[in-house]
Scaffold this active site. Structure first.
Site, mmCIF file in Angstrom:
data_model
loop_
_atom_site.group_PDB
_atom_site.id
_atom_site.type_symbol
_atom_site.label_atom_id
_atom_site.label_comp_id
_atom_site.label_asym_id
_atom_site.label_seq_id
_atom_site.Cartn_x
_atom_site.Cartn_y
_atom_site.Cartn_z
ATOM 1 N N GLY A 18 59.602 2.858 -115.623
ATOM 2 C CA GLY A 18 58.822 2.739 -114.232
ATOM 3 C C GLY A 18 59.371 1.444 -113.514
ATOM 4 N N GLU A 19 58.471 1.016 -112.663
ATOM 5 C CA GLU A 19 58.583 -0.340 -111.746
ATOM 6 C C GLU A 19 59.675 -0.064 -110.737
ATOM 7 O OE1 GLU A 19 59.661 -3.557 -114.540
ATOM 8 O OE2 GLU A 19 57.988 -3.164 -115.910
ATOM 9 N N GLY A 20 60.454 0.999 -110.805
ATOM 10 C CA GLY A 20 61.600 1.223 -109.900
ATOM 11 C C GLY A 20 62.895 0.909 -110.657
#
Length: 337
Positions: free
Chosen positions: A308-310
């Site tokens: 996740g997180e980009g």
């Protein structure tokens, strides 16, 4: 209704014509050619603008179903501090491609008194309801969070490329519920292991998502009702971010399961917005595959990522820069002596 522009068809046609005339066999650069034409249409020029200004916004929030995760709820707030310190996975990976990272607290269960006001400026609430037994949001909060996401996109409106990231323990359960409700799928088909739960944990998670879908049955046709019943403030804000980016004609690279779920809702709110989005990578979560198929998006990369997180979308930036470079720098067959 939102006035979503159409990516420039003339620029796309001109890009395809130039690609066919480059010093290579027709179609020899495969997906890079498709991406080059997409970027040309999004930027309205051939070649597209250099992707110098790439910005990641990490939407953070806690979820009432966080107990289903392999990690405790407190990790969300701790990770916000890690983002601010520049030490998270996405910070490190974004630095490699020159992208900037911003974190926005929409629903973290803390007061955030020790972080910059810019982090909490758009905060909606502390945590979300446990969707298996109650609505995630109170009436009106989904729309407020959606508008907050639109405002954040406006604040980042000078970017050449935007990437929505996410941070929140319990994210994948919420995403599974939203994707299932959006597409009429059973819980068992969309629930994955998330942060790495074991078989027993996967069974509990599937049961919770099934309970959430049953509880919200008949209340998910409207996208804002869907977000209220099953989503979160950070998911609603991500949807708003995606819609506003499309309205402004800013290309977006989606990350994993979280932005995929938000994109389904955003597309329902603003049909046509999906023309401005690319899928950066293939998540290991099954609900992302369903979301991307419904959106007609094919991931650029498949690296088995689930952070996740980009972080996955950031990894697609060099590929997009390569796609632009072939239009900008390769020679033409017509110019061969």
């Amino acid at each position: 209704m939102f006035d979503v522009p159409v990516p420039d068809p003339a620029a796309r046609a001109a890009a395809l014509e130039r690609l066919d005339g480059l010093v290579k066999p027709l179609g020899a650069l495969g997906r890079l050619e498709e991406l080059a034409a997409w970027l040309s249409a999004a930027h309205g020029s051939v070649p597209p603008r250099p992707l110098d200004d790439v910005r990641v916004v990490v939407f953070a929030g806690d979820h009432g179903v966080s107990a289903l995760s392999a990690y405790p709820r407190e990790v969300t707030a701790a990770m916000v501090r890690v983002f601010l310190a520049g030490k998270s996975g996405v910070n490190v990976l974004a630095a490699q491609v020159g992208a900037r990272v911003r974190v926005a607290d929409l629903g973290v269960d803390w007061d955030g008194a020790d972080v910059p006001d810019s982090v909490t400026a758009h905060k909606i609430r502390r945590g979300s309801g446990s969707i298996d037994v109650e609505d995630a949001l109170a009436p009106g909060e989904a729309r407020a969070a959606f508008e907050a996401g639109r405002a954040i996109a406006g604040e980042e409106g000078e970017a050449d490329l935007l990437i929505p990231g996410d941070m929140g323990i319990g994210n994948t359960a919420v995403c599974a519920a939203v994707v299932a409700a959006s597409l009429g799928l059973p819980a068992a088909e969309v629930v994955g292991t998330g942060t790495g739960v074991d078989a027993a944990g996967l069974s509990r998670k599937t049961s919770a998502v099934a309970a959430a879908l049953s509880r919200a049955s008949g209340r998910v046709e409207d996208p804002f009702d869907r977000l209220t019943a099953l989503g979160s403030a950070c998911l609603a804000a991500t949807a708003g971010f995606l819609v506003e980016a499309a309205v402004r004609g800013i290309p977006v690279v989606l990350d994993g399961v979280f932005s995929g779920a938000a994109a389904l809702v955003a597309r329902d709110i603003a049909p046509g917005a999906e023309q401005w989005w690319l899928a950066g990578h293939r998540s290991t979560e099954p609900s992302q595959a369903f979301a991307l198929k419904a959106l007609g998006l094919e991931p650029i990369l498949d690296l088995g990522l689930r952070l996740g997180e980009g972080s996955g979308a950031v990894q697609a930036v060099p590929t997009l820069r390569a796609a632009r470079a072939i239009l900008a720098d390769m020679g033409l067959l017509a110019d061969l002596a």
